[in-house]
Motif scaffolding. Sequence first.
Motif, PDB file in Angstrom:
ATOM      1  N   ASP A  60       2.030   6.746   2.384  1.00  0.00           N
ATOM      2  CA  ASP A  60       1.247   7.702   3.164  1.00  0.00           C
ATOM      3  C   ASP A  60       0.145   6.990   3.950  1.00  0.00           C
ATOM      4  O   ASP A  60      -0.105   7.302   5.110  1.00  0.00           O
ATOM      5  CB  ASP A  60       0.682   8.822   2.289  1.00  0.00           C
ATOM      6  CG  ASP A  60      -0.257   8.337   1.193  1.00  0.00           C
ATOM      7  OD1 ASP A  60      -0.194   7.145   0.806  1.00  0.00           O
ATOM      8  OD2 ASP A  60      -1.062   9.164   0.706  1.00  0.00           O
ATOM      9  N   GLN A  61      -0.469   5.974   3.348  1.00  0.00           N
ATOM     10  CA  GLN A  61      -1.513   5.200   4.041  1.00  0.00           C
ATOM     11  C   GLN A  61      -0.902   4.332   5.148  1.00  0.00           C
ATOM     12  O   GLN A  61      -1.434   4.258   6.255  1.00  0.00           O
ATOM     13  CB  GLN A  61      -2.284   4.327   3.051  1.00  0.00           C
ATOM     14  CG  GLN A  61      -3.128   5.113   2.080  1.00  0.00           C
ATOM     15  CD  GLN A  61      -3.779   4.213   1.038  1.00  0.00           C
ATOM     16  OE1 GLN A  61      -3.929   3.007   1.239  1.00  0.00           O
ATOM     17  NE2 GLN A  61      -4.175   4.800  -0.083  1.00  0.00           N
ATOM     18  N   LEU A  62       0.200   3.682   4.845  1.00  0.00           N
ATOM     19  CA  LEU A  62       0.856   2.828   5.826  1.00  0.00           C
ATOM     20  C   LEU A  62       1.324   3.651   7.027  1.00  0.00           C
ATOM     21  O   LEU A  62       1.145   3.253   8.180  1.00  0.00           O
ATOM     22  CB  LEU A  62       2.035   2.086   5.193  1.00  0.00           C
ATOM     23  CG  LEU A  62       2.828   1.162   6.101  1.00  0.00           C
ATOM     24  CD1 LEU A  62       1.930   0.083   6.714  1.00  0.00           C
ATOM     25  CD2 LEU A  62       3.978   0.537   5.345  1.00  0.00           C
ATOM     26  N   SER A  63       1.915   4.817   6.766  1.00  0.00           N
ATOM     27  CA  SER A  63       2.400   5.652   7.874  1.00  0.00           C
ATOM     28  C   SER A  63       1.250   6.096   8.762  1.00  0.00           C
ATOM     29  O   SER A  63       1.395   6.144   9.996  1.00  0.00           O
ATOM     30  CB  SER A  63       3.185   6.853   7.345  1.00  0.00           C
ATOM     31  OG  SER A  63       2.357   7.722   6.595  1.00  0.00           O
ATOM     32  N   GLU A  64       0.097   6.409   8.203  1.00  0.00           N
ATOM     33  CA  GLU A  64      -1.058   6.809   9.009  1.00  0.00           C
ATOM     34  C   GLU A  64      -1.547   5.651   9.881  1.00  0.00           C
ATOM     35  O   GLU A  64      -1.934   5.856  11.032  1.00  0.00           O
ATOM     36  CB  GLU A  64      -2.193   7.333   8.109  1.00  0.00           C
ATOM     37  CG  GLU A  64      -1.894   8.674   7.482  1.00  0.00           C
ATOM     38  CD  GLU A  64      -1.568   9.771   8.485  1.00  0.00           C
ATOM     39  OE1 GLU A  64      -2.272   9.868   9.521  1.00  0.00           O
ATOM     40  OE2 GLU A  64      -0.616  10.531   8.246  1.00  0.00           O
ATOM     41  N   LYS A  65      -1.534   4.428   9.362  1.00  0.00           N
ATOM     42  CA  LYS A  65      -1.957   3.262  10.138  1.00  0.00           C
ATOM     43  C   LYS A  65      -1.027   3.035  11.317  1.00  0.00           C
ATOM     44  O   LYS A  65      -1.470   2.699  12.411  1.00  0.00           O
ATOM     45  CB  LYS A  65      -2.005   2.025   9.244  1.00  0.00           C
ATOM     46  CG  LYS A  65      -3.149   2.005   8.270  1.00  0.00           C
ATOM     47  CD  LYS A  65      -3.100   0.733   7.430  1.00  0.00           C
ATOM     48  CE  LYS A  65      -4.253   0.663   6.486  1.00  0.00           C
ATOM     49  NZ  LYS A  65      -4.213  -0.559   5.651  1.00  0.00           N
ATOM     50  N   GLU A 124       0.838  -1.198   0.000  1.00  0.00           N
ATOM     51  CA  GLU A 124       0.000   0.000   0.000  1.00  0.00           C
ATOM     52  C   GLU A 124       0.877   1.254   0.000  1.00  0.00           C
ATOM     53  O   GLU A 124       2.029   1.206   0.417  1.00  0.00           O
ATOM     54  CB  GLU A 124      -0.919  -0.012   1.214  1.00  0.00           C
ATOM     55  CG  GLU A 124      -0.196   0.080   2.556  1.00  0.00           C
ATOM     56  CD  GLU A 124      -1.134  -0.143   3.726  1.00  0.00           C
ATOM     57  OE1 GLU A 124      -2.009   0.683   3.957  1.00  0.00           O
ATOM     58  OE2 GLU A 124      -0.963  -1.179   4.392  1.00  0.00           O
ATOM     59  N   PRO A 125       0.354   2.356  -0.475  1.00  0.00           N
ATOM     60  CA  PRO A 125       1.150   3.594  -0.513  1.00  0.00           C
ATOM     61  C   PRO A 125       1.681   3.955   0.882  1.00  0.00           C
ATOM     62  O   PRO A 125       1.007   3.736   1.894  1.00  0.00           O
ATOM     63  CB  PRO A 125       0.146   4.632  -1.015  1.00  0.00           C
ATOM     64  CG  PRO A 125      -0.884   3.838  -1.764  1.00  0.00           C
ATOM     65  CD  PRO A 125      -0.970   2.520  -1.041  1.00  0.00           C
ATOM     66  N   LYS A 169       0.889   5.320  12.829  1.00  0.00           N
ATOM     67  CA  LYS A 169       0.748   6.420  13.778  1.00  0.00           C
ATOM     68  C   LYS A 169      -0.358   6.166  14.797  1.00  0.00           C
ATOM     69  O   LYS A 169      -0.272   6.635  15.928  1.00  0.00           O
ATOM     70  CB  LYS A 169       0.455   7.723  13.046  1.00  0.00           C
ATOM     71  CG  LYS A 169       1.631   8.351  12.365  1.00  0.00           C
ATOM     72  CD  LYS A 169       1.189   9.690  11.786  1.00  0.00           C
ATOM     73  CE  LYS A 169       1.990  10.088  10.601  1.00  0.00           C
ATOM     74  NZ  LYS A 169       1.535  11.352  10.027  1.00  0.00           N
ATOM     75  N   LYS A 170      -1.392   5.458  14.415  1.00  0.00           N
ATOM     76  CA  LYS A 170      -2.513   5.180  15.330  1.00  0.00           C
ATOM     77  C   LYS A 170      -2.069   4.420  16.567  1.00  0.00           C
ATOM     78  O   LYS A 170      -2.725   4.448  17.593  1.00  0.00           O
ATOM     79  CB  LYS A 170      -3.597   4.389  14.614  1.00  0.00           C
ATOM     80  CG  LYS A 170      -4.304   5.151  13.527  1.00  0.00           C
ATOM     81  CD  LYS A 170      -5.333   4.247  12.850  1.00  0.00           C
ATOM     82  CE  LYS A 170      -5.888   4.919  11.609  1.00  0.00           C
ATOM     83  NZ  LYS A 170      -6.812   4.035  10.886  1.00  0.00           N
TER      84      LYS A 170
END
Length: 137
Positions: A127-132, A124-125, A134-135
Amino acid sequence: MKDNCIFCKIAAGEIPSYTIYEDDDFKAFMDISPASKGHTILIPKVHADNLFELDETVASKLLPVAARIAKALKAELHCEGLNLLQNNGEIAGQTVFHFHMHIIPRYEVDKVVVKWVEDKYEGEPLDQLSEKIKKHL
């Protein structure tokens, strides 16, 4: 202290070691199967199997101690570089399940190999992986 842990026994002084540093929280000693001259192992005295279990207070004290030891190794051995190596889990190469950090002086003529093959990430991109990720922080 964990009963069958060799590093807990070293930390407690039950097994002798070539100790180069010790305080209330940590012990650093020469590796008896060194990758290079001066190879040192740094352990917390309180048992944690790996980084995932290491108390944050202990973890926050670890790097300053490692840096102090690294500077002493460089001053005495005149090494040309140094690796800090810390493995977590069998899949990552951990063989003693007590958190520990290898402090490995490096020399032009040593036989130490710490490498990986660069690859392309095709999931996955980022940016999406980094947001996941961060949670969970």
